[in-house]
Write a protein that holds these residues in place. Structure first.
Motif, PDB file in Angstrom:
ATOM      1  N   VAL A 140       0.838  -1.201   0.000  1.00  0.00           N
ATOM      2  CA  VAL A 140       0.000   0.000   0.000  1.00  0.00           C
ATOM      3  C   VAL A 140       0.876   1.256   0.000  1.00  0.00           C
ATOM      4  CG1 VAL A 140      -1.711   1.317   1.325  1.00  0.00           C
ATOM      5  CG2 VAL A 140      -1.938  -1.161   1.108  1.00  0.00           C
ATOM      6  N   ASN A 141       2.025   1.170   0.660  1.00  0.00           N
ATOM      7  CA  ASN A 141       2.928   2.320   0.723  1.00  0.00           C
ATOM      8  C   ASN A 141       3.312   2.754  -0.689  1.00  0.00           C
ATOM      9  OD1 ASN A 141       2.707   1.858   3.430  1.00  0.00           O
ATOM     10  ND2 ASN A 141       4.757   1.056   3.672  1.00  0.00           N
ATOM     11  N   SER A 142       3.353   4.052  -0.911  1.00  0.00           N
ATOM     12  CA  SER A 142       3.662   4.696  -2.188  1.00  0.00           C
ATOM     13  C   SER A 142       2.469   4.775  -3.140  1.00  0.00           C
ATOM     14  CB  SER A 142       4.848   4.041  -2.904  1.00  0.00           C
ATOM     15  OG  SER A 142       5.992   4.119  -2.084  1.00  0.00           O
ATOM     16  N   GLN A 143       1.335   4.174  -2.773  1.00  0.00           N
ATOM     17  CA  GLN A 143       0.133   4.339  -3.593  1.00  0.00           C
ATOM     18  C   GLN A 143      -0.484   5.702  -3.293  1.00  0.00           C
ATOM     19  OE1 GLN A 143      -2.750   1.273  -4.091  1.00  0.00           O
ATOM     20  NE2 GLN A 143      -1.307  -0.359  -3.588  1.00  0.00           N
ATOM     21  N   LEU A 144      -1.375   6.140  -4.148  1.00  0.00           N
ATOM     22  CA  LEU A 144      -2.103   7.389  -3.922  1.00  0.00           C
ATOM     23  C   LEU A 144      -3.377   7.102  -3.150  1.00  0.00           C
ATOM     24  CD1 LEU A 144      -1.728   9.000  -7.458  1.00  0.00           C
ATOM     25  CD2 LEU A 144      -0.480   9.595  -5.369  1.00  0.00           C
ATOM     26  N   ILE A 145      -3.700   7.953  -2.191  1.00  0.00           N
ATOM     27  CA  ILE A 145      -4.929   7.768  -1.418  1.00  0.00           C
ATOM     28  C   ILE A 145      -6.143   7.798  -2.337  1.00  0.00           C
ATOM     29  CG2 ILE A 145      -5.115  10.218  -0.770  1.00  0.00           C
ATOM     30  CD1 ILE A 145      -6.218   7.143   1.306  1.00  0.00           C
ATOM     31  N   GLY A 146      -6.070   8.561  -3.412  1.00  0.00           N
ATOM     32  CA  GLY A 146      -7.165   8.609  -4.379  1.00  0.00           C
ATOM     33  C   GLY A 146      -7.412   7.277  -5.061  1.00  0.00           C
ATOM     34  N   ASP A 147      -6.414   6.400  -5.094  1.00  0.00           N
ATOM     35  CA  ASP A 147      -6.589   5.062  -5.663  1.00  0.00           C
ATOM     36  C   ASP A 147      -7.183   4.089  -4.653  1.00  0.00           C
ATOM     37  OD1 ASP A 147      -5.504   5.961  -8.055  1.00  0.00           O
ATOM     38  OD2 ASP A 147      -3.484   5.241  -7.580  1.00  0.00           O
ATOM     39  N   LEU A 148      -7.104   4.427  -3.374  1.00  0.00           N
ATOM     40  CA  LEU A 148      -7.639   3.562  -2.324  1.00  0.00           C
ATOM     41  C   LEU A 148      -9.030   3.986  -1.874  1.00  0.00           C
ATOM     42  CD1 LEU A 148      -4.402   3.209  -0.165  1.00  0.00           C
ATOM     43  CD2 LEU A 148      -5.366   1.502  -1.723  1.00  0.00           C
ATOM     44  N   MET A 149      -9.281   5.292  -1.849  1.00  0.00           N
ATOM     45  CA  MET A 149     -10.602   5.820  -1.485  1.00  0.00           C
ATOM     46  C   MET A 149     -11.393   6.060  -2.762  1.00  0.00           C
ATOM     47  SD  MET A 149     -10.205   8.584   1.611  1.00  0.00           S
ATOM     48  CE  MET A 149     -11.781   9.324   1.246  1.00  0.00           C
ATOM     49  N   GLN A 150     -12.544   5.446  -2.868  1.00  0.00           N
ATOM     50  CA  GLN A 150     -13.306   5.496  -4.112  1.00  0.00           C
ATOM     51  C   GLN A 150     -13.846   6.885  -4.453  1.00  0.00           C
ATOM     52  OE1 GLN A 150     -16.198   2.344  -4.013  1.00  0.00           O
ATOM     53  NE2 GLN A 150     -14.618   0.785  -3.913  1.00  0.00           N
ATOM     54  N   THR A 151     -14.044   7.724  -3.478  1.00  0.00           N
ATOM     55  CA  THR A 151     -14.608   9.047  -3.760  1.00  0.00           C
ATOM     56  C   THR A 151     -13.550  10.130  -3.845  1.00  0.00           C
ATOM     57  OG1 THR A 151     -14.945   9.446  -1.413  1.00  0.00           O
ATOM     58  CG2 THR A 151     -16.787   8.485  -2.641  1.00  0.00           C
ATOM     59  N   ALA A 152     -12.307   9.795  -3.579  1.00  0.00           N
ATOM     60  CA  ALA A 152     -11.261  10.818  -3.486  1.00  0.00           C
ATOM     61  C   ALA A 152     -10.761  11.252  -4.859  1.00  0.00           C
ATOM     62  CB  ALA A 152     -10.098  10.308  -2.650  1.00  0.00           C
ATOM     63  N   SER A 153     -10.461  12.518  -4.954  1.00  0.00           N
ATOM     64  CA  SER A 153      -9.814  13.074  -6.136  1.00  0.00           C
ATOM     65  C   SER A 153      -8.328  12.779  -6.047  1.00  0.00           C
ATOM     66  CB  SER A 153     -10.016  14.588  -6.169  1.00  0.00           C
ATOM     67  OG  SER A 153     -11.381  14.898  -6.070  1.00  0.00           O
ATOM     68  N   PRO A 154      -7.603  12.920  -7.148  1.00  0.00           N
ATOM     69  CA  PRO A 154      -6.163  12.690  -7.071  1.00  0.00           C
ATOM     70  C   PRO A 154      -5.436  13.831  -6.376  1.00  0.00           C
ATOM     71  CG  PRO A 154      -6.807  13.289  -9.298  1.00  0.00           C
ATOM     72  CD  PRO A 154      -8.066  13.175  -8.494  1.00  0.00           C
ATOM     73  N   GLY A 155      -4.246  13.534  -5.844  1.00  0.00           N
ATOM     74  CA  GLY A 155      -3.363  14.560  -5.297  1.00  0.00           C
ATOM     75  C   GLY A 155      -3.782  15.121  -3.961  1.00  0.00           C
ATOM     76  N   PRO A 156      -3.361  16.367  -3.711  1.00  0.00           N
ATOM     77  CA  PRO A 156      -3.601  17.003  -2.410  1.00  0.00           C
ATOM     78  C   PRO A 156      -5.071  17.132  -2.035  1.00  0.00           C
ATOM     79  CG  PRO A 156      -1.938  18.207  -3.627  1.00  0.00           C
ATOM     80  CD  PRO A 156      -2.505  17.172  -4.563  1.00  0.00           C
ATOM     81  N   SER A 157      -5.957  17.276  -3.008  1.00  0.00           N
ATOM     82  CA  SER A 157      -7.377  17.399  -2.662  1.00  0.00           C
ATOM     83  C   SER A 157      -7.905  16.104  -2.046  1.00  0.00           C
ATOM     84  CB  SER A 157      -8.201  17.802  -3.877  1.00  0.00           C
ATOM     85  OG  SER A 157      -8.088  16.838  -4.894  1.00  0.00           O
ATOM     86  N   ALA A 158      -7.285  14.967  -2.372  1.00  0.00           N
ATOM     87  CA  ALA A 158      -7.688  13.702  -1.767  1.00  0.00           C
ATOM     88  C   ALA A 158      -7.397  13.701  -0.275  1.00  0.00           C
ATOM     89  CB  ALA A 158      -6.973  12.539  -2.448  1.00  0.00           C
ATOM     90  N   VAL A 159      -6.307  14.339   0.133  1.00  0.00           N
ATOM     91  CA  VAL A 159      -5.966  14.425   1.555  1.00  0.00           C
ATOM     92  C   VAL A 159      -6.998  15.288   2.270  1.00  0.00           C
ATOM     93  CG1 VAL A 159      -4.206  15.097   3.229  1.00  0.00           C
ATOM     94  CG2 VAL A 159      -3.531  14.059   1.062  1.00  0.00           C
ATOM     95  N   ALA A 160      -7.411  16.371   1.645  1.00  0.00           N
ATOM     96  CA  ALA A 160      -8.453  17.221   2.222  1.00  0.00           C
ATOM     97  C   ALA A 160      -9.754  16.426   2.360  1.00  0.00           C
ATOM     98  CB  ALA A 160      -8.663  18.459   1.363  1.00  0.00           C
ATOM     99  N   GLU A 161     -10.088  15.636   1.357  1.00  0.00           N
ATOM    100  CA  GLU A 161     -11.292  14.803   1.424  1.00  0.00           C
ATOM    101  C   GLU A 161     -11.186  13.770   2.541  1.00  0.00           C
ATOM    102  OE1 GLU A 161     -12.737  13.228  -2.342  1.00  0.00           O
ATOM    103  OE2 GLU A 161     -11.752  14.908  -3.361  1.00  0.00           O
ATOM    104  N   LEU A 162     -10.000  13.197   2.709  1.00  0.00           N
ATOM    105  CA  LEU A 162      -9.783  12.236   3.782  1.00  0.00           C
ATOM    106  C   LEU A 162     -10.014  12.905   5.131  1.00  0.00           C
ATOM    107  CD1 LEU A 162      -8.839   9.416   4.721  1.00  0.00           C
ATOM    108  CD2 LEU A 162      -6.496  10.278   4.620  1.00  0.00           C
ATOM    109  N   ARG A 163      -9.448  14.085   5.331  1.00  0.00           N
ATOM    110  CA  ARG A 163      -9.638  14.822   6.588  1.00  0.00           C
ATOM    111  C   ARG A 163     -11.103  15.188   6.809  1.00  0.00           C
ATOM    112  NH1 ARG A 163      -5.844  17.223   9.632  1.00  0.00           N
ATOM    113  NH2 ARG A 163      -3.683  16.707   9.181  1.00  0.00           N
ATOM    114  N   GLU A 164     -11.784  15.607   5.745  1.00  0.00           N
ATOM    115  CA  GLU A 164     -13.202  15.987   5.849  1.00  0.00           C
ATOM    116  C   GLU A 164     -14.112  14.786   6.097  1.00  0.00           C
ATOM    117  OE1 GLU A 164     -13.913  18.128   2.237  1.00  0.00           O
ATOM    118  OE2 GLU A 164     -12.597  19.775   2.828  1.00  0.00           O
ATOM    119  N   SER A 165     -13.608  13.597   5.837  1.00  0.00           N
ATOM    120  CA  SER A 165     -14.395  12.377   6.024  1.00  0.00           C
ATOM    121  C   SER A 165     -14.381  11.876   7.460  1.00  0.00           C
ATOM    122  CB  SER A 165     -13.871  11.273   5.101  1.00  0.00           C
ATOM    123  OG  SER A 165     -14.046  11.623   3.759  1.00  0.00           O
ATOM    124  N   ALA A 166     -13.683  12.559   8.338  1.00  0.00           N
ATOM    125  CA  ALA A 166     -13.580  12.126   9.732  1.00  0.00           C
ATOM    126  C   ALA A 166     -14.971  11.886  10.317  1.00  0.00           C
ATOM    127  CB  ALA A 166     -12.832  13.164  10.558  1.00  0.00           C
ATOM    128  N   GLY A 167     -15.146  10.709  10.889  1.00  0.00           N
ATOM    129  CA  GLY A 167     -16.419  10.343  11.497  1.00  0.00           C
ATOM    130  C   GLY A 167     -17.456   9.845  10.502  1.00  0.00           C
TER     131      GLY A 167
END
Length: 137
Positions: free
Chosen positions: A59-86
Motif C-alpha cells: 500500500v505504501n507509495s500508492q495514492l490515497i485517491g486510488d484507495l478511497m473510491q470518492t477521493a480526487s487525485p493529489g492534495p485534494s484527496a488528503v483534504a477529502e480524507l480529513r473531511e471524512s472524519a467520522g
C-alpha cells in the motif's frame, strides 16, 4: 548544566516512553494509514493491509485517491480524507470490491504536521447483515 532525565526502561511507563512510534502503530489491531500532503501513502500498518488484502508494504507509495473510491487525485484527496472524519468511506479492496469503513480524525492535528494519520473501522460485514450505517457513527 541542563540535565535531562531519561525514562527508566525498568518501569512500564519508561518502556512505553522509549518504544518507537512505528512499532506501536504496527502492533495496533486497528487499521492505520499515514498520507503525506501530495496524497501519497507513506505508511500503512498490517491491520490496514489485511483489511484491503494487500501484502506487507504494497500500500505504501500508492495514492490515497486510488484507495478511497470518492477521493480526487493529489492534495485534494488528503483534504477529502480529513473531511471524512467520522463518516463512512468506500475503500477499494485489492480484488476491486468495496470495503466500507469509518475514518477517524487525523491523530496528527497541527497545521505543520507533514502527514495525515487516520484510523479506520471496517463495517463492511455488518452492513451486509443489514445494519444501518448510522448505527456505527
Amino acid at each position: 548544566m541542563d540535565e535531562r532525565r531519561r525514562p527508566d526502561p525498568d518501569t512500564a511507563l519508561g518502556y512505553l516512553e522509549r518504544l518507537p512510534a512505528l512499532v506501536l502503530l504496527e502492533r495496533l489491531p486497528v487499521p492505520v494509514l499515514a498520507v503525506q500532503h501530495d496524497g501519497v501513502v507513506v505508511y500503512s500498518n498490517r491491520a490496514f493491509e489485511r483489511m484491503l488484502d494487500y501484502p506487507p508494504n504494497e500500500v505504501n507509495s500508492q495514492l490515497i485517491g486510488d484507495l478511497m473510491q470518492t477521493a480526487s487525485p493529489g492534495p485534494s484527496a488528503v483534504a477529502e480524507l480529513r473531511e471524512s472524519a467520522g463518516k463512512l468511506v468506500a475503500l477499494t479492496h485489492r480484488d476491486g470490491s468495496t470495503v466500507r469503513a469509518f475514518v477517524s480524525e487525523s491523530v496528527l492535528e497541527r497545521h505543520d504536521d507533514p502527514v495525515t494519520l487516520v484510523c479506520f473501522h471496517d463495517v463492511t460485514e455488518l452492513l451486509w447483515d443489514g445494519a444501518p450505517a448510522k448505527d456505527f457513527g
